[in-house]
Design an enzyme around this catalytic site. Structure first.
Site, short mmCIF file in Angstrom:
data_model
loop_
_atom_site.label_atom_id
_atom_site.label_comp_id
_atom_site.label_asym_id
_atom_site.label_seq_id
_atom_site.Cartn_x
_atom_site.Cartn_y
_atom_site.Cartn_z
N ILE A 400 0.88 -1.18 0.00
CA ILE A 400 0.00 0.00 0.00
C ILE A 400 0.91 1.22 0.00
CG2 ILE A 400 -1.76 1.28 1.28
CD1 ILE A 400 -2.58 -1.43 2.54
N HIS A 401 0.83 2.04 -1.05
CA HIS A 401 1.73 3.18 -1.19
C HIS A 401 1.03 4.44 -0.69
CE1 HIS A 401 5.29 5.06 -2.83
NE2 HIS A 401 4.53 5.97 -3.42
N PRO A 402 1.68 5.36 0.03
CA PRO A 402 3.08 5.34 0.44
C PRO A 402 3.20 5.02 1.94
CG PRO A 402 2.26 7.59 0.44
CD PRO A 402 1.08 6.68 0.26
N GLU A 406 4.76 -1.13 3.38
CA GLU A 406 4.98 -1.67 2.02
C GLU A 406 6.46 -2.02 1.80
OE1 GLU A 406 4.74 0.65 -1.62
OE2 GLU A 406 5.10 2.51 -0.51
#
Length: 426
Positions: A400-402, A406
């Site tokens: 899952i950015h940011p 991750e």
């Protein structure tokens, strides 16, 4: 109180993000302490209400076992009460220890139990010990602007991965916490001014030093509350060195109808959620609702130091000991949290380490993370350990950015390769 310190750091960061913060922020201990203490009181009250709602009798009395089915208790008014039961469960937990061999330690010092109930700021503080309790306390005291020193006899965070422990203390030093390494306190004296003078010696050079503090906080371990329970007369077996009760996988003791769980159980993790879960499972077994035992493997935890450290599974040292250095693969990465970028904060100690079996599908043996919200990150990945997570499972997971989390699913550089593990770009 850790959250209080984090907010102080956020106030400093806020200026870089464009917030107009006028003048230096200062902290008021009384406001914080009152709010925290009221919250704890409300929790205690809530527990008592829930017990009452479930028709559980709560007796606030000091008890000891007279025989394997009988407890004698003494009320505050001095009246004796006698209770009998088919099964008895001991869950008395532990209390912080004082180093009784050091003159003045008890008279002029506090423990971690006391620090949270202080009505006034502890001022300049010496924290003796380097357990997670010691480092957490020193971290939040530094974070609210107090002059804080940690006195360490040998190593920090014993029992934890030592590379990670080093990152935690390195960050704390850059954060403003002072460390007196390889030092042992000799005596504590109260000065006419009200300040406390501590004399210590360096364990390698033998040189003596002293300094004055407003508060000395002992965080040198915890002792189980088993001495006054009369267990020896009943044949309940203890570990003579630790004073903890020897327990079986089903929390039973050497006396068939007496059970024990939580911090007083020998070899059990000293963690509240572990004790809660073990207690619930024991209750279900005793009432015939289940046969499920507590699984003490891969219990996740987080150390709430200024740079938080979360871990689940084996340390790198323990993995090496159990499997051999050539049979494990360590994937790692130094990363920069998004929160640190605009704020121009040093991310040198933000690090991820995933310890795996080297052969086969590379089962994950241990996961270690330093960075913001480490507890939240570690809690999520802990589920994978219950499902037999492997390195390939990690690579198959979409990040899952940011987020910092991750970076865990992106680790691809091994320690063995000797390549630079610093994350660059996306």
């Amino acid at each position: 109180m850790h959250q209080t310190a984090l907010l102080g750091t956020s106030l400093k960061d806020a200026k870089k993000y464009g917030w107009q913060v006028s003048g230096p922020a200062c902290h008021d201990w009384v406001t914080m302490a009152e709010a925290v203490q009221n919250h704890v009181r409300s929790l205690n009250w809530g527990h008592r209400v829930q017990l009452q709602d479930r028709k559980v009798k709560y007796l606030n009395i000091k008890g000891r076992l007279a025989d394997e089915h009988t407890i004698k208790g003494l009320t505050k008014a001095g009246k004796e009460m006698v209770l009998t039961a088919k099964n008895i469960v001991i869950a008395t937990g532990g209390r912080p220890k004082y180093p009784t061999n050091i003159p003045g330690a008890m008279e002029h010092g506090l423990t971690s139990d006391d620090i949270f109930w202080l009505k006034e700021s502890p001022g300049k503080t010496l924290v003796v010990g380097a357990s997670y309790v010691a480092l957490e306390c020193a971290g939040f005291l530094t974070g609210i602007g107090l002059d804080t020193t940690v006195m360490v006899r040998s190593i920090a965070l014993r029992g934890f991965d030592q590379q990670m422990a080093g990152l935690v203390t390195d960050y704390m030093e850059s954060y403003g916490t002072k460390f007196a390494w390889k030092c042992v306190p000799k005596r504590v004296d109260k000065l006419p001014s009200g300040a406390v003078q501590v004399t210590w010696s360096h364990s390698e050079t033998g040189n003596e030093h002293s300094d004055t503090y407003d508060t000395v906080l002992w965080a040198v371990g915890r002792a189980p509350e088993t001495k006054a329970l009369g267990l020896d007369k009943l044949g309940v077996q203890l570990n003579k060195e630790t004073g903890k009760i020897l327990v079986s996988p089903d929390e039973s003791t050497s006396v068939p109808n007496i059970y024990a769980f939580g911090d007083i159980g020998e070899g059990r993790p000293e963690l509240t959620p572990t004790a809660i879960k073990a207690g619930k499972l024991l209750a279900r077994r005793l009432t015939g609702q289940s046969t499920e035992l507590m699984n003490y493997d891969n219990v996740p935890t987080t150390v709430f130091t200024p740079l938080e450290y979360g871990c689940v599974g084996l340390s790198e040292e323990e993995a090496e000991k159990r499997h051999g250095k050539d049979a494990i693969e360590v994937y790692h990465a130094f990363y920069k949290p998004l929160e640190f970028t605009v704020a121009e904060r040093d991310a040198s100690q933000c690090y991820i380490k995933v310890v795996c079996e080297r052969d086969g599908n590379q089962k994950i043996l241990g996961l270690h993370f330093t960075g913001p919200n480490a507890g939240e990150v570690t809690q999520g990945f802990a589920l994978g350990f219950q499902c037999g997570a492997t390195y390939s499972h990690l690579l198959q997971t979409v990040g899952i950015h940011p987020t910092c989390a991750e970076e865990v699913v992106k680790v691809n550089i091994t320690k063995r390769s000797g390549l630079d593990a610093t994350v660059t770009g996306c």
